[in-house]
Structures are given as structure tokens and as C-alpha cells.
Design an enzyme around this catalytic site. Structure first.
Site, PDB file in Angstrom:
ATOM      1  N   CYS A   1       0.981  -1.191  -0.020  1.00  8.33           N
ATOM      2  CA  CYS A   1       0.197   0.028   0.002  1.00  8.33           C
ATOM      3  C   CYS A   1       0.769   1.317   0.040  1.00  8.33           C
ATOM      4  O   CYS A   1       0.289   2.223  -0.159  1.00  8.33           O
ATOM      5  CB  CYS A   1      -0.858   0.174   1.376  1.00  8.33           C
ATOM      6  SG  CYS A   1      -2.109  -1.549   1.122  1.00  8.33           S
TER       7      CYS A   1
ATOM      8  N   HIS B   1      -2.585   8.451   6.250  1.00 11.61           N
ATOM      9  CA  HIS B   1      -3.041   7.028   5.546  1.00 11.61           C
ATOM     10  C   HIS B   1      -4.386   6.797   5.737  1.00 11.61           C
ATOM     11  O   HIS B   1      -5.252   6.304   4.945  1.00 11.61           O
ATOM     12  CB  HIS B   1      -2.058   6.101   6.267  1.00 11.61           C
ATOM     13  CG  HIS B   1      -2.295   4.841   5.706  1.00 11.61           C
ATOM     14  ND1 HIS B   1      -1.856   4.488   4.321  1.00 11.61           N
ATOM     15  CD2 HIS B   1      -2.771   3.494   6.028  1.00 11.61           C
ATOM     16  CE1 HIS B   1      -2.211   3.195   3.894  1.00 11.61           C
ATOM     17  NE2 HIS B   1      -2.816   2.599   4.954  1.00 11.61           N
TER      18      HIS B   1
ATOM     19  N   GLU C   1      -0.719   5.929  13.454  1.00 13.44           N
ATOM     20  CA  GLU C   1      -0.408   7.478  12.965  1.00 13.44           C
ATOM     21  C   GLU C   1      -0.373   8.337  13.785  1.00 13.44           C
ATOM     22  O   GLU C   1       0.293   9.411  13.880  1.00 13.44           O
ATOM     23  CB  GLU C   1      -1.497   7.750  11.761  1.00 13.44           C
ATOM     24  CG  GLU C   1      -1.369   7.148  10.582  1.00 13.44           C
ATOM     25  CD  GLU C   1      -2.126   7.716   9.711  1.00 13.44           C
ATOM     26  OE1 GLU C   1      -1.757   8.277   8.711  1.00 13.44           O
ATOM     27  OE2 GLU C   1      -3.515   7.213   9.445  1.00 13.44           O
TER      28      GLU C   1
ATOM     29  N   LYS D   1      -9.258   8.631   2.034  1.00 10.92           N
ATOM     30  CA  LYS D   1      -9.788   7.222   1.828  1.00 10.92           C
ATOM     31  C   LYS D   1     -11.206   6.922   2.282  1.00 10.92           C
ATOM     32  O   LYS D   1     -11.878   6.354   2.009  1.00 10.92           O
ATOM     33  CB  LYS D   1      -9.097   6.314   2.549  1.00 10.92           C
ATOM     34  CG  LYS D   1      -7.605   6.020   2.036  1.00 10.92           C
ATOM     35  CD  LYS D   1      -7.066   5.027   2.712  1.00 10.92           C
ATOM     36  CE  LYS D   1      -5.434   4.866   2.279  1.00 10.92           C
ATOM     37  NZ  LYS D   1      -4.439   5.784   2.429  1.00 10.92           N
TER      38      LYS D   1
ATOM     39  N   HIS E   1      -9.738   2.409  -0.092  1.00 13.91           N
ATOM     40  CA  HIS E   1      -8.379   2.192  -0.278  1.00 13.91           C
ATOM     41  C   HIS E   1      -7.931   1.405  -1.451  1.00 13.91           C
ATOM     42  O   HIS E   1      -8.198   0.170  -1.683  1.00 13.91           O
ATOM     43  CB  HIS E   1      -7.805   1.325   1.127  1.00 13.91           C
ATOM     44  CG  HIS E   1      -6.674   1.183   1.412  1.00 13.91           C
ATOM     45  ND1 HIS E   1      -5.482   1.463   0.490  1.00 13.91           N
ATOM     46  CD2 HIS E   1      -6.080   0.865   2.402  1.00 13.91           C
ATOM     47  CE1 HIS E   1      -4.391   1.215   0.767  1.00 13.91           C
ATOM     48  NE2 HIS E   1      -4.654   0.900   2.164  1.00 13.91           N
TER      49      HIS E   1
ATOM     50  N   PHE F   1       1.291  -3.310   4.126  1.00 14.30           N
ATOM     51  CA  PHE F   1       1.292  -4.554   4.596  1.00 14.30           C
ATOM     52  C   PHE F   1       2.842  -5.167   4.396  1.00 14.30           C
ATOM     53  O   PHE F   1       3.275  -4.755   3.322  1.00 14.30           O
ATOM     54  CB  PHE F   1       0.486  -5.730   3.815  1.00 14.30           C
ATOM     55  CG  PHE F   1      -0.968  -5.790   4.267  1.00 14.30           C
ATOM     56  CD1 PHE F   1      -1.532  -4.650   5.255  1.00 14.30           C
ATOM     57  CD2 PHE F   1      -2.014  -6.459   3.624  1.00 14.30           C
ATOM     58  CE1 PHE F   1      -2.623  -4.778   5.581  1.00 14.30           C
ATOM     59  CE2 PHE F   1      -3.315  -6.484   3.938  1.00 14.30           C
ATOM     60  CZ  PHE F   1      -3.628  -5.597   4.963  1.00 14.30           C
TER      61      PHE F   1
END
Length: 421
Positions: free
Chosen positions: A168, A308, A319, A340, A345, A404
Site C-alpha cells: 500500500c 493514511h 499514525e 480514503k 483504499h 502490508f
């Protein structure tokens, strides 16, 4: 060191194909999340996604391109053409060997690969598949580098061409790689960004297995809720963003419109867990600290953070911890939001879509909101912009991503005329 600026944008996104439509969606606070329509999602735990209303013919793709290209590659080519037009570059005056391509993608040509596997295996009934039923383009779909080649074809770029696949964070990392090629003098122009079309049964099954996607199927428009205490997971998306990057002085010399300078980029890996994140945000903080050092901008100089913000509790806490570690007290007065919440996403593509949004935020003096943020999580005590866009001029924007595998990336945009330390 050669400085790198953004001079062209091209976007295919849920709810907004083309830069103008994309920006209108983001600033309106509308969501493009809905019940999955691409396949029968009824067997799955999560049945919502952010799909692009993309017509390849309307986007200017030829019948040959439509047949040859996977959906993700179609997004990339359409975005490339828009970005080149936006940049005003006269490609005929450039050395094609000095134009490069850097494309991010986490899952490559998933849509076409799954479709063709279903065909050659007779719906999964045959272990020994029959290759005779496969389309001639299957090899292109199997090799992700084919997408970078297609972008190169569209731009007439004969310089370095690469696919960056770091989960990602691919969309940030592909831009970071492009910046380095210009800085070191290997190229003068880079066509860079990311693309993804992952909304398919296999992807849904994978995310269902780890319970990362939201089960909020009864209210798809409000399913993605970053920073909200009722959040229940991410919503899959798709799309692409391609940016034209140039060396600053060359862009100024030709009178190009400059959106922003990419003033810093850094990436880290937590070497901890494939999907897990520590609440203290140390690894993301390290990436942010490296970006600040590279750009010469102190923690107090950040005007806005594009988070994110995937819609999971683990990510939100990570975060928040990272921003506090890196920015200190300034973190409490820095506006933050997650797009998002509106476009889902899109895995490897999202980092480039977010950088495009950051450049537009600087351009227009408007900060996109976080949609669906009605009940802020009391554990998250920073200035997460809820529901409505905020008018605010910004000279510096920080964008971060988690992937990931433990990947943590950060990128800083700034006005080129800022005072350098």
C-alpha cells in the site's frame, strides 16, 4: 542537488474520472463507496467498495488498447495522457532517452488474471488448466512490468522503466524512485504514479480472511470512517494517478505551471509483522523525521497532513503516535484528513492519488475533509478535519502511507519558492 517539481496531473478515481471531477468530489465531502457491482459479492463478509465509473472508450482508448490492456493498465494510460496534456510538455523537443517511467502497483493485473483463471480452469473445476482457452494477452497480465511499458508507450518514454510493488505504499515509493532518478541526473522528466484495479472475488476473499475490510454492508456510503470511534475496517477502492515530474529549473525555463516541489521522501520497514503496527508509531515517525531532515523544514513548518487513514483502529493509533513523535506540540495544531473516507483504499494506487490531492490542496487553498467523521475517537486527540473541507493556504504538505509487510513511507510537498535552510 537537482530539485524536482510536479507539472502535470492525471487521475482516474472512484466518483471522479479526471482531475477536475476528482477534486470536486474530494472538496464536496461526498463518498464514492457503494455495494460492489462488478461481481456477486453476496458470499463475502464485506460487500462494499469504491468503484470507478470508467468508460475506456470515452477516455480515448482504442478498441485494440481496450482488448489488450487490463483494467489497471487502462487507468494508467488514461491518466498518463491527461497528465501529459496538463503539463504542456512538447515531447517532440525532448530526448526520449531522458524520459523515464515509474509505476506503482500492489497486485498488478488482478482483474484479468482472475478472469482468465476462471476460464482456463472451467470455473475452478480443472486442476490441470487448458491454456488453449486463454487470451493471447495473458502473458502481459501475468507480468506487472507490462503496465510500466504501456505508460512508456503512451509517453514515448525510452528511459528507465520500472514497477514498484511495496504493498500500500507503492504509490508513494514509485514517486520517490522517480524523484531520485531526476536528482541523480539519470532522467530529466519522469512519468510516475500508480494504478490498481483490485476489486475482484480473490481480493475480497483475501481481505475477508484477515477481517481488514468493513462488514458495514447496510450503509455503503458511510462505511469507511477513519478516526471515528464507530470505524470497523477499510473499504477497497481502485484507480490511478499519474504525475509528470521535472527538474525545477527546466520547468521554470519553459514556463511550466508548477503545482509543488517534492522536497523530501523516505521509507522504512518495521521488521515486525506482516499486518501489525505498534501504537507508538516509531517506524512511521522515523520516515517522517528523515523527510523533514531532507527538506530542511522543521516540525513546526508542516501546514497539513494527508493521513493514511485507512479506517482501522490499529492504523489510526499508529499514525497519531507517529505525528506526535515527529511534530511534538505542533502536531496538535496541524490539520489532518483522510481521503480514503471518500474514495476507499486502492492499495498500491492510493499513495499517488493522495499526492495528487495534496498538490491540488496547495493549488486551491482547500483541505479535503474526512467524510463520515461524526463521532471522533476520544483516543485520537489531534485536529482531524471532519465532514467539510477547510479553506487554508498551505506551503507544505506531508503525506504518509503504511503497507502490508511493515512498510512506512512519507513524502513532503512544498512551494519551490520557500526559503531553504
Amino acid at each position: 542537488m537537482r530539485r524536482v517539481v510536479i507539472t502535470g496531473l492525471g487521475v482516474v478515481a472512484p466518483g471522479g474520472v479526471g482531475v477536475k471531477n476528482y477534486w470536486e468530489l474530494l472538496t464536496s465531502g461526498r463518498t464514492a463507496t457503494r455495494t460492489i457491482s462488478f461481481f456477486d459479492a453476496s458470499p463475502f463478509r464485506s460487500r462494499v467498495a469504491a468503484e470507478c465509473d470508467f468508460d475506456p472508450t470515452a477516455a480515448g482508448l482504442s478498441p485494440q488498447e481496450i482488448r489488450r490492456l487490463d483494467r489497471a493498465a487502462q487507468f494508467a494510460v488514461a491518466s498518463t495522457r491527461e497528465a501529459l496534456t496538463d503539463s504542456g510538455l512538447d515531447l517532440s523537443t525532448l530526448d526520449p532517452g531522458r524520459i523515464g517511467t515509474s509505476l506503482g502497483s500492489a497486485v498488478g493485473c488482478t482483474t484479468s488474471l482472475e478472469r482468465e483463471y476462471v476460464v482456463v480452469s472451467d470455473g475452478g473445476k480443472k486442476w490441470n488448466v487448458d491454456h488453449q482457452y486463454a487470451v493471447p494477452e495473458l502473458y502481459r497480465h501475468f507480468v506487472p512490468s507490462s503496465m510500466a511499458a504501456e505508460v512508456g508507450f503512451a509517453a514515448g518514454a525510452e528511459g528507465p522503466a520500472v514497477v514498484v510493488s511495496t504493498g500500500c505504499t507503492s504509490g508513494l515509493d514509485s514517486l520517490g524512485h522517480a524523484v531520485e532518478l531526476i536528482r541523480e541526473g539519470t532522467t530529466d522528466v519522469m512519468i510516475a504514479g500508480a494504478t490498481e484495479a483490485p476489486i475482484s472475488p480473490i481480493t475480497s476473499a483475501c481481505f475477508d480472511a484477515i477481517h481488514a475490510t468493513t462488514p458495514r454492508n447496510d450503509d455503503p456510503e458511510h462505511a469507511c470512517r477513519p478516526f471515528d470511534k464507530t470505524r470497523s475496517g477499510l473499504v477497497l477502492g481502485e484507480g490511478a494517478a499519474i504525475l509528470v515530474l521535472e527538474e525545477l529549473e527546466a520547468a521554470r525555463k519553459r514556463g511550466a505551471h508548477i503545482y509543488a516541489e517534492i522536497a523530501g521522501f523516505a521509507s522504512r520497514c518495521n521488521a515486525y509483522h506482516m499486518t501489525g503496527l505498534k501504537e507508538d508509531g516509531r517506524e512511521m515517525s522515523q520516515a517522517i523525521d528523515a523527510v523533514l531532515a531532507e527538506s530542511g523544514i522543521g516540525p513546526d513548518g508542516i501546514d497539513y497532513i494527508n493521513a493514511h487513514g485507512s479506517g482501522t483502529k490499529m492504523n489510526d493509533r499508529h499514525e497519531t503516535g507517529a505525528f506526535k513523535r515527529s511534530l511534538g506540540e505542533h502536531a496538535y495544531s496541524t490539520p489532518i484528513s483522510s481521503i480514503k473516507s471518500m474514495i476507499g483504499h486502492s492499495l498500491g494506487a492510493i499513495g499517488s492519488l493522495e499526492i495528487a490531492a495534496c498538490a491540488l490542496a496547495m493549488e486551491h487553498g482547500i483541505l479535503p475533509p474526512t467524510a463520515n467523521l461524526h463521532e471522533p475517537d476520544p483516543e485520537l486527540d489531534l485536529d482531524y478535519i471532519p465532514l467539510v473541507a477547510r479553506e487554508q493556504q498551505t506551503d507544505t504538505v506531508l503525506s504518509v502511507g503504511s503497507g502490508f509487510g511493515g512498510f512506512q513511507s512519507a513524502m513532503l510537498l512544498a512551494r519551490p519558492e520557500r526559503k531553504l535552510s
